[in-house]
Motif scaffolding. Structure first.
Motif, mmCIF file in Angstrom:
data_model
loop_
_atom_site.group_PDB
_atom_site.id
_atom_site.type_symbol
_atom_site.label_atom_id
_atom_site.label_comp_id
_atom_site.label_asym_id
_atom_site.label_seq_id
_atom_site.Cartn_x
_atom_site.Cartn_y
_atom_site.Cartn_z
ATOM 1 N N ALA A 164 0.939 -1.015 -0.049
ATOM 2 C CA ALA A 164 0.115 -0.102 0.031
ATOM 3 C C ALA A 164 0.734 1.195 -0.006
ATOM 4 N N ASN A 165 1.929 1.268 0.917
ATOM 5 C CA ASN A 165 2.634 2.387 0.923
ATOM 6 C C ASN A 165 3.424 2.786 -0.486
ATOM 7 N N ALA A 166 4.087 1.587 -0.970
ATOM 8 C CA ALA A 166 4.858 1.824 -2.166
ATOM 9 C C ALA A 166 4.083 2.403 -3.203
ATOM 10 N N SER A 167 2.681 1.837 -3.292
ATOM 11 C CA SER A 167 1.831 2.261 -4.451
ATOM 12 C C SER A 167 1.477 3.842 -4.255
ATOM 13 N N HIS A 168 1.012 4.200 -3.052
ATOM 14 C CA HIS A 168 0.990 5.621 -2.833
ATOM 15 C C HIS A 168 2.151 6.400 -3.240
#
Length: 380
Positions: A164-168
């Motif tokens: 989730a963090n990498a996608s954001h």
């Protein structure tokens, strides 16, 4: 059963040894018996046992009381042997019954732990075993399993947070790149090379955006898939997904067949819509020219102890597939053939479908059709 057989076998061996020792002690020599006849006076020829006249007494001697040695006869040995076998058989049956009860009591906590562990999956790794009773080997096993579940929960949470963090985080540089390309194209009369380069960059950025959307959707489904549950009509969602892809269906010359029974399921509307859209995308993208696809919805009878279940089936034509390879298509980024660059899609579609189905306590099953193509079944 194995413990009961072990208990009964040990008892039988012990019983046989005990009976053999008793026979050895009793029957290895004659037994000294005090003979006291009644009436008090008899003659020696009348004072006989099964073995004959009393030994050591001359005929005609009056006997009131005497100690004699009595040797066991074959009839006596056979009688004792038969009675011993009968008692041993009865005790063997009783020991087997008691062994079954004892084994059940011993294995009861293990069965409870196995059932609880079988119920725990990636959706409920927060649950733990609750051992009861004194601290022994069983409670130590339960604590060991709880420690393993804790480590698995931390690993799963770390993976989901990273996705989730990498996608954001990746969205920001992609947005900057897209803006820079748009600015370059917005200048008066851009060079032809710039226009071609901008088109290629837009294609790459669009693919990256789709990949990031897929990763975010996958993380959302794995983290909290049933949040905001509501009633969702699967036939309406399927028809909407087909209408949105009408151009692609027409371009491929695909024939669409609908067998939509009225089915309503409870779940996250956004995620269930993405589930249907990904199945339809997969059927349209990986079809053959002038091919076909079929969408079916059905209401299944309730399972024992549960409510009714819904089934969504999406079938499509295409090249023949290996069943062993099809079973792995639910894994992220896995495509059949191994060529990631020439094949369309991000490799996340069926992974997203599987994650959404799992979040809604359902399953995704993939089957390779004998005539070619794929059949995807989702039960919710």
């Amino acid at each position: 059963m194995r413990l009961t057989i072990l208990y009964a076998s040990l008892f039988l061996v012990s019983g046989i040894v005990l009976v053999a020792l008793a026979w050895l002690v009793v029957f290895r020599q004659p037994v000294l018996v005090t003979f006291a006849p009644d009436p008090p006076s008899v003659t020696a020829p009348d004072a006989v046992d099964a073995a004959g006249p009393l030994p050591g007494l001359p005929p005609g001697t009056n006997v009131k009381s005497a100690d004699v040695l009595v040797a066991p006869t074959a009839h006596t040995v056979r009688a004792v042997f038969a009675q011993s076998l009968a008692v041993l058989a009865g005790m063997a049956v009783l020991s087997a019954a008691l062994g079954w009860v004892v084994a059940g009591r011993v294995l009861g906590p293990l069965r409870a732990m196995a059932a609880k562990t079988r119920h725990i999956s990636e959706r409920n790794l927060h649950e733990r075993l609750a051992p009861a009773g004194p601290r022994d080997e069983l409670t130590e096993l339960a604590h060991t399993i709880n420690g393993l579940l804790s480590r698995l929960e931390l690993a799963f949470e770390a993976q989901r947070r990273f996705v989730a963090n990498a996608s954001h985080e990746l969205r920001t540089p992609l947005t900057m790149m897209r803006t820079s390309v748009d600015v370059a194209l917005g200048k008066p009369q851009p060079a032809g090379e710039v226009t071609v380069l901008a088109g290629k960059l837009h294609e790459g950025l669009d693919a990256a955006d789709r990949l990031l959307e897929g990763l975010l959707l996958l993380a959302r489904a794995q983290n909290n898939g049933r949040a905001g549950a509501s009633a969702v009509e699967l036939p309406a969602v399927a028809e909407t997904a087909l209408a949105a892809r009408a151009a692609a269906i027409a371009a491929g010359g695909l024939t669409v067949e609908l067998r939509l029974a009225p089915v309503t399921v409870q779940g996250n509307a956004m995620l269930l819509t993405s589930l249907v859209e990904n199945l339809v995308d997969n059927a349209v993208t990986h079809n053959e020219p002038e091919g076909w696809l079929r969408i079916t919805t059905a209401l299944l009878p309730p399972e024992p102890g549960g409510g009714p279940r819904a089934r969504l089936t999406v079938e499509s034509g295409g090249e023949p597939l290996e069943p062993a390879s099809v079973a792995l298509l639910g894994q992220p980024f896995l495509r059949l053939g191994g060529d990631r660059t020439s094949r369309p899609g991000t490799g996340l579609g069926l992974s997203i479908v599987s994650a959404i189905a799992t979040a809604h306590h359902g399953t995704l099953t993939l089957h390779a059709r004998a005539a070619g193509g794929l059949r995807a079944e989702v039960e919710l």
